[in-house]
Design a protein around this motif. Sequence first.
Motif, mmCIF file in Angstrom:
data_model
loop_
_atom_site.group_PDB
_atom_site.id
_atom_site.type_symbol
_atom_site.label_atom_id
_atom_site.label_comp_id
_atom_site.label_asym_id
_atom_site.label_seq_id
_atom_site.Cartn_x
_atom_site.Cartn_y
_atom_site.Cartn_z
ATOM 1 N N GLU A 1 0.164 15.978 -7.039
ATOM 2 C CA GLU A 1 -0.163 14.892 -7.667
ATOM 3 C C GLU A 1 0.742 13.820 -7.327
ATOM 4 N N GLU A 2 -0.372 13.052 -7.373
ATOM 5 C CA GLU A 2 -0.365 11.324 -6.768
ATOM 6 C C GLU A 2 0.382 10.862 -7.641
ATOM 7 N N VAL A 3 1.584 10.220 -7.317
ATOM 8 C CA VAL A 3 1.968 9.228 -8.545
ATOM 9 C C VAL A 3 2.166 8.014 -7.702
ATOM 10 N N LEU A 4 1.891 7.461 -6.989
ATOM 11 C CA LEU A 4 1.925 5.905 -6.445
ATOM 12 C C LEU A 4 0.580 6.451 -5.562
ATOM 13 N N ARG A 5 -0.095 5.076 -6.008
ATOM 14 C CA ARG A 5 -2.285 5.355 -5.221
ATOM 15 C C ARG A 5 -2.081 4.194 -5.084
ATOM 16 N N GLY A 6 -0.968 3.814 -3.930
ATOM 17 C CA GLY A 6 -1.547 1.989 -2.880
ATOM 18 C C GLY A 6 -0.613 1.093 -3.960
ATOM 19 N N ASP B 1 0.764 -1.402 0.351
ATOM 20 C CA ASP B 1 0.017 -0.324 0.500
ATOM 21 C C ASP B 1 0.850 0.860 -0.060
ATOM 22 N N VAL B 2 1.730 1.087 -0.986
ATOM 23 C CA VAL B 2 2.491 2.428 -1.023
ATOM 24 C C VAL B 2 2.241 3.982 -1.833
ATOM 25 N N HIS B 3 2.080 4.665 -1.372
ATOM 26 C CA HIS B 3 1.978 6.033 -1.103
ATOM 27 C C HIS B 3 2.674 7.124 -1.507
ATOM 28 N N LYS B 4 2.442 8.065 -2.768
ATOM 29 C CA LYS B 4 3.731 8.700 -2.509
ATOM 30 C C LYS B 4 3.044 10.102 -3.681
#
Lengths: 331, 268
Positions: B40-45, B32-35
């Motif tokens: 701007e959400e470049v990694l959504r889980g 569940d990695v978010h960044k």
Amino acid sequence: MSVADALGIDPSRLRESTDDLGRIAMVVAGIAFWGWLLTRWLYDWAFARLGIGPGEGENFLSPTPFEEAAAALEGSVVALGPVRIPVDWLATLVDGAALAIDVAPALATGAWYTIVLTAASIALGFCIAVPTAVLRVYGGPFRWVALAYTELIRGTPLLAQLFVLYYTPYLALWLNDVDIVGQGFVPDYAFWIAILGFTINGSAYQAEYIRGALESVDEGQLTAARAIGLSKLEGIRHVVLPQTLRYAIPAWTNELVYLIKYSSLAGFITVPELYYRASRIASSTFEYMPIFTLLALVYLGIVLSATNLMARVERHVAVPGIGRVEGRQQG
Amino acid sequence: MSDRPKTTDGTVRERDADASARGTEPLLRIEDVHKSYGDEEVLRGIDLEIDRGDVEVLVGPSGSGKSTLLRCLNRLTEVDSGHIYLGDTEVTAPDTDPNAVRQQIGMVFQDINLFAHLTARKNITLGLRKVRGLSAEEARQRADSELERVGLADQADSYPAQLSGGQKQRVGIARALAMDPEVMLFDEPTSALDPELSNEVLEVMQGLVAEGMTMVVVTHEMRFARGGADEITFLADGAIVERGPPEKLFENPERERTKRFFESIRHE
């Protein structure tokens, strides 16, 4: 058919031979200049103290024959008519030689102060400049510290900085209390204050040059260093700085050249360096033009030696892809 | 990390031969990695598990978050939330030393990033000396054997500026391998290279596949994805759209988005 062909001259050979001549002339001038300085320093500190030769600060040669020759030439000027102008110039030149012999010992001693002052200040300033530049580029929230230091120092006149240090309460007194200051070979406290001033001032300028070079190193270099497990500081130390300093040499040399010349401001706080000595002699003899011309020549000799040395360093540390590139003279 | 097998000669990697005997515990676990960068959400889980010895290829349109995900794995980029584990170690834990993690995760960059002021050999010895603490002689031997492994034994004293792009990237791979990593990350290792130079890099990578190295590869090289990957993960807009073995994703993808992507690549 070009002129060179008509004369049977190979232009590349011609260029080489003039290059060689130029190099030989530089070497001869360099040997003469440093031969004079080193002989003078060595004599004043060693042989003169042993009672050998004319004595400390005294001329090796007598200026009298030159003075007489100049007087004779000047005396003949009126009778010569059309050739009077070149003879007049010659008289001035011979007169200048006599003056040069007279002031040479003082200039040599002044040059010693100038060179030591510059060398010590640039080296100490470098030690402050590198961390300052690194802090400025990589310091994150502490970048403003480096920025404030640099802007404060760069934004105020060097002469004002020197006076502030010189008149800082207790600093001079404290330096004077250090036993060895002003004794024997060790110069007076003003000299140490000048070193402090030039170190601080030069460090701000050097930091800016190094910052520029730091920013020209690709960001990926540090990323790659960190990717193999080096810390950020280790990456800067082992990967970024070795490249930075190679890039910085030309600009840094520029700062060195400036420092050689603005070390003359130390004269205003009574450090007996080149400019101070020359101006003292000039104001007592009123021979301003020739004395300051001689002074300029001594500075030129020091500056050319410094740039020559740094060009050698630059060539020595260059690696393929970084630093001096051969073959820029295209066509 | 205590059971990490250490190989010193670099050419024989026995640890992967018994990898299957080690059980089914995945080597890399991403949970569940978010960044986000700004708004701007470049990694959504992102959730992903990669087994020891597997080759995971990440594909997707540019801006899909593949490179960011790769950089999160060795903490060159910090995640906003979620967890990443390498074996028993939580890479993303605040008390985990990123420098220690990075020694176990080799990385190869799109823009290669060889240390420009060092020869090929010294590019490799730097980490061995300063991070691993090897002696100069040990480091030199290790570097030379890694250079030999990528076919560049004769270029040990060349500076990066004297090497071709393909040679540089092979040194880049050797530099990462010399640290004896558990996992190798490749961030578009051939996209800065001419096609003919890509081949020599891909050959080295195929060699690593054959040796059983665990690899996570971001690439547009579909030949490599088809031939070398155990699993392909297709990302778009910061999320995993579909994951599966190459033949399935190439020939018979479930999602329309995946199908369109692979078709567009085929037309290139």
